[in-house]
Design a protein around this motif. Structure first.
Motif, short mmCIF file in Angstrom:
data_model
loop_
_atom_site.label_atom_id
_atom_site.label_comp_id
_atom_site.label_asym_id
_atom_site.label_seq_id
_atom_site.Cartn_x
_atom_site.Cartn_y
_atom_site.Cartn_z
N HIS A 42 -5.27 1.51 -7.50
CA HIS A 42 -6.13 2.35 -6.68
C HIS A 42 -6.46 3.64 -7.43
O HIS A 42 -5.88 3.92 -8.48
CB HIS A 42 -5.45 2.64 -5.34
CG HIS A 42 -5.20 1.40 -4.53
ND1 HIS A 42 -6.14 0.82 -3.73
CD2 HIS A 42 -4.10 0.62 -4.44
CE1 HIS A 42 -5.65 -0.26 -3.17
NE2 HIS A 42 -4.40 -0.41 -3.58
N SER A 62 0.86 -1.19 0.00
CA SER A 62 0.00 0.00 0.00
C SER A 62 0.90 1.24 0.00
O SER A 62 2.08 1.16 0.35
CB SER A 62 -0.88 0.00 1.25
OG SER A 62 -0.10 0.32 2.39
N PRO A 63 0.35 2.39 -0.40
CA PRO A 63 1.17 3.62 -0.34
C PRO A 63 1.75 3.87 1.05
O PRO A 63 2.90 4.28 1.18
CB PRO A 63 0.18 4.71 -0.74
CG PRO A 63 -0.81 4.02 -1.60
CD PRO A 63 -0.96 2.65 -1.00
N PRO A 108 -5.72 6.87 -7.29
CA PRO A 108 -4.66 7.74 -7.82
C PRO A 108 -3.99 7.18 -9.07
O PRO A 108 -3.66 7.92 -10.00
CB PRO A 108 -3.68 7.87 -6.66
CG PRO A 108 -4.52 7.63 -5.44
CD PRO A 108 -5.52 6.58 -5.86
N ASP A 109 -3.81 5.87 -9.11
CA ASP A 109 -3.24 5.22 -10.29
C ASP A 109 -4.21 5.28 -11.46
O ASP A 109 -3.81 5.59 -12.59
CB ASP A 109 -2.89 3.77 -9.95
CG ASP A 109 -2.28 3.01 -11.11
OD1 ASP A 109 -1.38 3.56 -11.79
OD2 ASP A 109 -2.68 1.85 -11.34
N LEU A 154 5.56 5.85 -3.21
CA LEU A 154 4.12 6.16 -3.21
C LEU A 154 3.51 5.84 -4.57
O LEU A 154 2.42 5.28 -4.65
CB LEU A 154 3.89 7.62 -2.83
CG LEU A 154 4.24 7.95 -1.39
CD1 LEU A 154 4.22 9.46 -1.17
CD2 LEU A 154 3.30 7.26 -0.42
N THR A 155 4.20 6.19 -5.64
CA THR A 155 3.70 5.91 -6.98
C THR A 155 3.55 4.40 -7.17
O THR A 155 2.53 3.92 -7.67
CB THR A 155 4.63 6.51 -8.05
OG1 THR A 155 4.66 7.94 -7.86
CG2 THR A 155 4.14 6.21 -9.45
N TYR A 200 -0.80 11.66 1.01
CA TYR A 200 0.53 11.10 0.93
C TYR A 200 1.50 11.92 1.78
O TYR A 200 2.43 11.37 2.38
CB TYR A 200 1.01 11.02 -0.51
CG TYR A 200 0.36 9.92 -1.33
CD1 TYR A 200 -0.46 8.97 -0.76
CD2 TYR A 200 0.59 9.83 -2.69
CE1 TYR A 200 -1.05 7.95 -1.51
CE2 TYR A 200 0.03 8.83 -3.46
CZ TYR A 200 -0.79 7.89 -2.86
OH TYR A 200 -1.34 6.89 -3.62
N SER A 246 -5.01 13.46 -2.60
CA SER A 246 -3.96 12.43 -2.63
C SER A 246 -2.62 13.02 -2.23
O SER A 246 -1.87 12.41 -1.46
CB SER A 246 -3.87 11.79 -4.01
OG SER A 246 -5.05 11.08 -4.32
N GLN A 284 0.52 2.86 -5.22
CA GLN A 284 -0.86 3.24 -5.56
C GLN A 284 -1.44 2.41 -6.70
O GLN A 284 -2.59 2.59 -7.08
CB GLN A 284 -0.95 4.73 -5.88
CG GLN A 284 -0.35 5.12 -7.21
CD GLN A 284 -0.34 6.62 -7.45
OE1 GLN A 284 -0.55 7.42 -6.54
NE2 GLN A 284 -0.12 7.02 -8.68
N LYS A 285 -0.67 1.47 -7.25
CA LYS A 285 -1.12 0.68 -8.39
C LYS A 285 -2.48 0.04 -8.12
O LYS A 285 -2.69 -0.60 -7.08
CB LYS A 285 -0.10 -0.42 -8.74
CG LYS A 285 1.23 0.11 -9.20
CD LYS A 285 1.13 0.78 -10.55
CE LYS A 285 2.51 1.19 -11.04
NZ LYS A 285 2.57 2.48 -11.61
#
Length: 158
Positions: A34, A10-11, A36-37, A27-28, A83, A79, A31-32
């Motif tokens: 989810h 998770s982030p 934001p991704d 963080l990037t 974050y 986001s 976020q896969k």
């Protein structure tokens, strides 16, 4: 076949295990799959007290009236602030939740344009954090939204 959710942290977990001061890559990666991704949010910097990110406006970010959807702007600003909270948690905290947010919209960006966001910590207490985010049009530098949110810091139950 069931999706293996343990493959990508998770982030929150990704940021906690990242060794360098800038945790944007963690963080990037975290976020896969989810929101934001799915919205294509990209993180350029994530250090305690500050997060910078961006997105390129595509049809998925648009309202049916042809303008950038307010929820897309909120997703970017919230986001970034969330974050920021993750990488700024006080010792012993294990998470956070948004308890209040406010947005003012001052402009828009058309499809194909870039939108940038910078979130900064205004108050970093033991139980709450307050974040301000400024969202701008990358092409002009014009502010298109102002955002403020309050995060409640969470601790493990005794």
């Amino acid at each position: 076949m069931a999706e293996d959710k343990s493959a990508a942290p998770s982030p929150l977990d990704a940021a906690r295990i990242a060794g360098d001061a800038d945790r944007s890559a963690a963080l990037t990666a975290g976020q896969k799959g989810h929101l934001p991704d799915l919205l294509g949010l990209e993180w350029l910097e994530a250090t305690p007290g500050r997060v910078r990110g961006r997105m390129t406006v595509t049809q998925r970010h648009m309202a049916p009236n042809g303008f950038l959807h307010a929820a897309s702007v909120i997703a970017l600003a919230d986001s970034a602030s969330g974050y920021g909270c993750v990488v700024s948690l006080p010792e012993g905290a294990n998470g956070f939740t948004t308890i209040e947010l406010k947005s003012n919209f001052l402009g828009t960006v058309r499809e194909g344009g870039g939108v940038a966001c910078e979130a900064t910590l205004v108050h970093g207490g033991r139980n709450t954090q307050v974040w301000d985010a400024v969202v701008t049009a990358e092409a002009t530098g014009k502010t298109i939204a102002l955002f403020r949110c309050t995060q409640m810091v969470l601790y493990p139950r005794a």
